[in-house]
Design an enzyme around this catalytic site. Structure first.
Site, short mmCIF file in Angstrom:
data_model
loop_
_atom_site.label_atom_id
_atom_site.label_comp_id
_atom_site.label_asym_id
_atom_site.label_seq_id
_atom_site.Cartn_x
_atom_site.Cartn_y
_atom_site.Cartn_z
N GLY A 177 -0.72 -1.69 3.47
CA GLY A 177 0.65 -1.27 2.91
C GLY A 177 0.26 -0.43 1.70
O GLY A 177 -0.18 -1.13 0.54
N GLN A 202 -9.47 6.92 18.58
CA GLN A 202 -8.66 6.05 18.00
C GLN A 202 -7.27 5.77 18.80
O GLN A 202 -6.86 6.76 19.32
CB GLN A 202 -8.32 6.03 16.44
N PHE A 208 -1.19 1.43 16.89
CA PHE A 208 0.23 0.89 17.41
C PHE A 208 0.82 0.43 16.13
O PHE A 208 0.28 -0.66 15.47
CB PHE A 208 0.02 -0.22 18.26
N PHE A 209 1.93 0.99 15.38
CA PHE A 209 2.43 0.74 14.18
C PHE A 209 3.89 0.18 14.38
O PHE A 209 4.67 0.48 14.97
CB PHE A 209 2.39 1.98 13.18
N ASN A 227 -2.55 13.95 -2.25
CA ASN A 227 -3.88 14.66 -1.68
C ASN A 227 -3.83 16.24 -1.35
O ASN A 227 -2.58 16.55 -1.38
CB ASN A 227 -4.83 13.96 -0.59
N GLY A 256 -13.60 14.76 -5.78
CA GLY A 256 -12.89 14.66 -7.18
C GLY A 256 -11.32 14.69 -6.97
O GLY A 256 -10.70 14.78 -6.01
N ASP A 264 -4.66 4.74 -3.42
CA ASP A 264 -3.93 3.52 -3.83
C ASP A 264 -4.87 2.91 -5.07
O ASP A 264 -4.17 2.77 -6.11
CB ASP A 264 -3.82 2.84 -2.78
#
Lengths: 299, 299
Positions: A37, A102, A105-106, A174, A207, A234
């Site tokens: 999270g 991949q 399942f969220f 990003n 970077g 994070d």
């Protein structure tokens, strides 16, 4: 005290030889559970660095007393949770096969409560991925706000992004998130940067760039043995924010963020290999240079 | 003391609107965790009925102190576990979509240790799904053996089934398993029945048949509000075996098994709604008749 708003989630990461077709089964050859999270990752990073941090998340009845709960308490995260008794804490089940394909399942679960929860008034807050509308209300009521849209950047409307950025002092994103924000807002990268006081755009292994008071600085990554890039962003934010409230100037904060992130990517999982301040400082000296004491702290 | 050999597993049952394609994600709308594993279900059924039971399973480092561990201890299951520190306890992740299509990811995990573990010498054992070779060794070393091949029936070779059945006193199977055993062994249903002293073949909602000493008895189901048939077979075996060691004759044991199973199917999950002896006895009287005390107990 830094408040971090957003998801606390548990990630079940499994490897299978073949992903299943419909109405078929497959065998899991390896499985790990990771604490995750985005907001929780950032809070954990700050706590282990020695910062004072409160995590504002939505959790379900499965959380109290769980290993994740015990871990948070062990590292000293203050919890300010919206408890949803009938729901699970957000959980992701990720399955990867031998070919690298991949399936995910969220379970949003308890985080649905953000939509109807009252936003707190906070002196210094970082908003990670959460309910866009809740983040808007948090931004409007905060005194100093830091924000990263994360992978939920697609869910923000133009109005929501406008509201948040108008109340944001530090923006992290990003390259992909920068692009999406520019598309949603219909503005250039330069205009986006001008909307906030300080912007840090990260470029994975290439970077990061700091935009501050009209100037632009490039911060190279610290060379390490990369195992899993998940959680690097994070950790970067955790390092930056911890240093920022201690009074370091933004460019030093970026370098501390970069060094902090370099620990996390050496192991699988976002909270598996967090640096404390001393470990960060040692590596900082090795790769960046001397780390002077800040002139004034806000901690 | 009844020993039950086989899997302890945790089932994650999730509902999604759409099952994902490769490299896509989907949202879980509802998720529940259930305690499962055929052997553990049977042991739990026996324990709640008041029987003295030891469960022989393979577990990983995730088990000790888990909610499942606490539940087993609460209901009084004695644990005789092969602990595999580097593995997880067997876990199943099942996802069902709006159309009823499913995907299952099964982690064998710690149960791999059955293959290399020494089979114990046991006076009264029920062998549920486990490693076929381990079950063979258990059967050969046991004094009195009960067996159900379960969904692993496909994995048994002709030699393994032959070895087990030669040492089996009571055989439990559903119609599908009976068919598969006959195919594997190349024998008729009648020959299969003659190989063991007592056979109980279950037919889901259509009741069960007892074959004992050359005679055949039909046992109808107890009419209840069906929610989830999963675990009915395990509960039937728990009821049968608990009654059997108390000295009830096989036909009464089947009826007690049927009544025991009727509780489990009223709720989702295999260990969610287990009957104690008193509740079983009350429903037995309502639907079957008086339940006299047995003439001699083996408990």
């Amino acid at each position: 005290m830094i408040h971090v708003v957003g998801h606390t989630a548990t990630d079940y990461i499994s490897h299978v030889h073949h992903l299943p077709e419909k109405n078929c089964s497959t065998h899991i050859s390896e499985r790990q559970i990771y604490f995750g999270g985005g907001a929780a990752n950032i809070a954990a990073g700050i706590a282990v660095l020695g910062g004072d941090v409160t995590l504002i998340s939505c959790t379900g009845s499965d959380f109290a007393g769980s290993e994740y709960d015990l871990w948070m308490k062990k590292i000293g995260i203050h919890q300010q949770f919206f408890l949803v008794p009938d729901a699970n804490t957000p959980t992701a089940f990720m399955f990867t096969d031998d070919a690298g394909d991949q399936m995910t399942f969220f379970e949003w679960g308890a985080s649905g409560a953000f939509a109807t929860s009252e936003a707190p008034h906070l002196p210094f807050v970082h908003m990670a991925t959460a309910d866009p509308e809740f983040n808007c209300r948090v931004a409007e009521r905060s005194e100093f706000a830091s924000f990263d849209p994360g992978q939920d950047v697609f869910w923000y409307t133009r109005e929501q992004l406008g509201t948040i950025l108008a109340n944001t002092d530090i923006l992290f994103a990003n390259q992909h998130e920068v692009h999406q924000m520019c598309v949603t807002l219909g503005v250039s990268r330069e205009t986006l940067v001008r909307q906030v006081g300080t912007a840090i755009f990260t470029m994975s292994g290439d970077g990061s760039t700091l935009y501050s008071e009209g100037a632009e600085y490039f911060i190279p990554v610290v060379p390490v043995s990369l195992v899993d890039p998940t959680g690097a962003g994070d950790a970067y934010r955790a390092g930056f924010l911890t240093a920022f409230v201690r009074g370091y100037p933004p460019l030093t904060c970026c370098k501390i963020g970069t060094v902090t992130a370099s620990f996390v990517v050496e192991y699988a999982g976002c909270q598996t290999h967090l640096a404390d301040w001393s470990a960060m400082e040692t590596r900082y000296r090795q790769h960046v240079g001397a780390l002077d004491s800040p002139q004034s702290g806000k901690d």
